[in-house]
Design a protein around this motif. Structure first.
Motif, PDB file in Angstrom:
ATOM      1  N   PRO A 258       7.994  -0.162 -10.803  1.00 12.14           N
ATOM      2  CA  PRO A 258       6.797   0.213 -10.016  1.00 12.14           C
ATOM      3  C   PRO A 258       6.142  -0.990  -9.317  1.00 12.14           C
ATOM      4  O   PRO A 258       5.684  -0.872  -8.179  1.00 12.14           O
ATOM      5  N   ILE A 259       6.101  -2.132 -10.011  1.00 12.02           N
ATOM      6  CA  ILE A 259       5.500  -3.325  -9.403  1.00 12.02           C
ATOM      7  C   ILE A 259       6.332  -3.793  -8.224  1.00 12.02           C
ATOM      8  O   ILE A 259       5.818  -4.153  -7.152  1.00 12.02           O
ATOM      9  N   ALA A 260       7.681  -3.758  -8.396  1.00 15.05           N
ATOM     10  CA  ALA A 260       8.574  -4.157  -7.303  1.00 15.05           C
ATOM     11  C   ALA A 260       8.450  -3.207  -6.112  1.00 15.05           C
ATOM     12  O   ALA A 260       8.622  -3.597  -4.955  1.00 15.05           O
ATOM     13  N   ALA A 261       8.086  -1.953  -6.392  1.00 18.04           N
ATOM     14  CA  ALA A 261       7.932  -0.960  -5.324  1.00 18.04           C
ATOM     15  C   ALA A 261       6.576  -1.080  -4.612  1.00 18.04           C
ATOM     16  O   ALA A 261       6.307  -0.345  -3.661  1.00 18.04           O
ATOM     17  N   GLY A 262       5.741  -1.972  -5.120  1.00 16.97           N
ATOM     18  CA  GLY A 262       4.452  -2.212  -4.452  1.00 16.97           C
ATOM     19  C   GLY A 262       3.300  -1.423  -5.023  1.00 16.97           C
ATOM     20  O   GLY A 262       2.294  -1.196  -4.337  1.00 16.97           O
ATOM     21  N   LEU A 263       3.392  -1.006  -6.282  1.00 21.52           N
ATOM     22  CA  LEU A 263       2.335  -0.205  -6.893  1.00 21.52           C
ATOM     23  C   LEU A 263       0.983  -0.929  -6.920  1.00 21.52           C
ATOM     24  O   LEU A 263      -0.072  -0.320  -6.727  1.00 21.52           O
ATOM     25  N   LEU A 264       1.017  -2.242  -7.133  1.00 24.67           N
ATOM     26  CA  LEU A 264      -0.228  -3.009  -7.252  1.00 24.67           C
ATOM     27  C   LEU A 264      -0.751  -3.539  -5.918  1.00 24.67           C
ATOM     28  O   LEU A 264      -1.878  -4.054  -5.848  1.00 24.67           O
ATOM     29  N   TYR A 265       0.044  -3.416  -4.855  1.00 17.28           N
ATOM     30  CA  TYR A 265      -0.364  -4.009  -3.570  1.00 17.28           C
ATOM     31  C   TYR A 265      -1.637  -3.388  -2.983  1.00 17.28           C
ATOM     32  O   TYR A 265      -2.539  -4.117  -2.544  1.00 17.28           O
TER      33      TYR A 265
ATOM     34  N   PHE B 116      -4.558  -4.772  -5.547  1.00 20.71           N
ATOM     35  CA  PHE B 116      -4.729  -6.205  -5.796  1.00 20.71           C
ATOM     36  C   PHE B 116      -4.005  -7.094  -4.784  1.00 20.71           C
ATOM     37  O   PHE B 116      -4.101  -8.314  -4.845  1.00 20.71           O
ATOM     38  N   GLY B 117      -3.246  -6.476  -3.890  1.00 19.22           N
ATOM     39  CA  GLY B 117      -2.493  -7.253  -2.900  1.00 19.22           C
ATOM     40  C   GLY B 117      -1.347  -8.028  -3.523  1.00 19.22           C
ATOM     41  O   GLY B 117      -0.912  -9.039  -2.971  1.00 19.22           O
ATOM     42  N   ILE B 118      -0.840  -7.542  -4.668  1.00 18.26           N
ATOM     43  CA  ILE B 118       0.233  -8.246  -5.388  1.00 18.26           C
ATOM     44  C   ILE B 118       1.568  -7.601  -5.077  1.00 18.26           C
ATOM     45  O   ILE B 118       1.743  -6.390  -5.203  1.00 18.26           O
ATOM     46  N   LEU B 119       2.520  -8.431  -4.666  1.00 14.05           N
ATOM     47  CA  LEU B 119       3.911  -8.010  -4.489  1.00 14.05           C
ATOM     48  C   LEU B 119       4.786  -8.850  -5.412  1.00 14.05           C
ATOM     49  O   LEU B 119       4.535 -10.054  -5.591  1.00 14.05           O
ATOM     50  N   LEU B 120       5.778  -8.212  -5.988  1.00 13.20           N
ATOM     51  CA  LEU B 120       6.665  -8.930  -6.918  1.00 13.20           C
ATOM     52  C   LEU B 120       7.710  -9.707  -6.135  1.00 13.20           C
ATOM     53  O   LEU B 120       8.452  -9.149  -5.328  1.00 13.20           O
ATOM     54  N   SER B 121       7.722 -11.013  -6.350  1.00 10.33           N
ATOM     55  CA  SER B 121       8.701 -11.865  -5.676  1.00 10.33           C
ATOM     56  C   SER B 121      10.108 -11.490  -6.130  1.00 10.33           C
ATOM     57  O   SER B 121      10.343 -11.251  -7.319  1.00 10.33           O
TER      58      SER B 121
END
Length: 281
Positions: A238-245, A248-253
């Motif tokens: 989910p984080i890699a898919a942009g769930l937090l973007y 929080f504007g966070i994308l998983l590197s």
């Protein structure tokens, strides 16, 4: 006659004969009668060797005196094979099947784990009773032919039970093949080993306890590894898919994602390797 048989008790008899420097005669027309004994021709005489059912098969009558003698030994836990020569019972071979200390310990440990242990034997009731008493076994069945052992396994399975069968002889092969887990003794017959799923190389019943302990440890390890793999993927995808973007504007590197996936594999492998240090005694 026994030198042509691969039964453990036959091998014990032959070994004893060799120790006594006995001269062995050649056997012709040898045949094993499943669950009963063996027959053949030696020095021109028809020989039948085996249990009471074998004597019935050979139409040989056991005298009352001999039967009384045999029963006294059977009550001591001895196994007796009658010998008939040309249709007449001429004597018997008495064999003391020594119970290993590890066998009694293994049976108790299995019972302590809530596993019901049942002894199925081709020996008569007196012999079976003596052995069962020594092993503190309340449940046993005597005089069992191969088909009887098979039927007992099927009966337990029909009751919804998971059945593990341990055996070492030709008579055990059908039940070993039918059981959910067939366990053969490495010191037993080839047909028993081929019919089973597990072979205890040393022929020691304590190996069953070890196998049970190892299987418990393996299943626990599998569940732990599934948890590791699931938690990494549940959090990572989910984080890699942009769930937090959006929040929080966070994308998983991609570099961190690759590292996380590698660490997931390392965790699973490292956890699996812990089985090498697991004590299963």
């Amino acid at each position: 006659l026994n030198s042509s048989s691969e039964h453990p008790l036959a091998e014990a008899t032959v070994k004893y004969g060799k120790e006594q420097n006995t001269e062995f005669s050649k056997t012709q027309n040898f045949s094993a009668v499943t669950g009963k004994g063996v027959e053949g021709t030696v020095d021109g005489k028809k020989l039948d060797l085996g249990n009471a059912k074998m004597m019935e098969y050979a139409n040989a009558t056991i005298s009352t005196e001999m039967e009384a003698e045999v029963q006294s030994f059977q009550k001591q836990g001895k196994t007796v094979s009658y010998l008939a020569i040309d249709g007449e019972v001429s004597g018997y071979v008495m064999i003391g099947d020594k119970i290993k200390k590890t066998s009694a310990k293994a049976i108790k440990e299995l019972q302590d784990k809530g596993i019901a242990v049942i002894m199925l034997t081709g020996d008569n009731h007196d012999t079976a009773q003596a052995v069962a008493s020594e092993l503190n076994l309340a449940d046993f069945k005597a005089g069992m032919l191969p088909e009887n052992k098979l039927q007992e396994v099927e009966k337990l399975q029909n009751e919804g039970k998971v059945v593990a069968m341990a055996g070492d002889g030709i008579n055990d092969a059908p039940a070993l093949a039918k059981s959910d887990v067939g366990i053969a003794m490495g010191t037993g017959t080839d047909v028993a080993i081929e019919s089973a799923m597990i072979t205890l190389v040393k022929g020691d019943l304590h190996g069953i306890v070890k196998a049970r302990n190892l299987s418990d440890a393996v299943m626990k390890n599998i569940k732990e590894n599934l948890f590791f793999a699931l938690i990494y993927n549940t959090l990572g995808i989910p984080i890699a898919a942009g769930l937090l973007y959006p929040f929080f504007g966070i994308l998983l590197s991609p570099m961190i994602a690759a590292l996380a996936m590698s660490f997931s594999s390392v965790s699973v492998i490292g956890n699996a390797l812990r089985l090498r240090t697991k004590s299963i005694n």
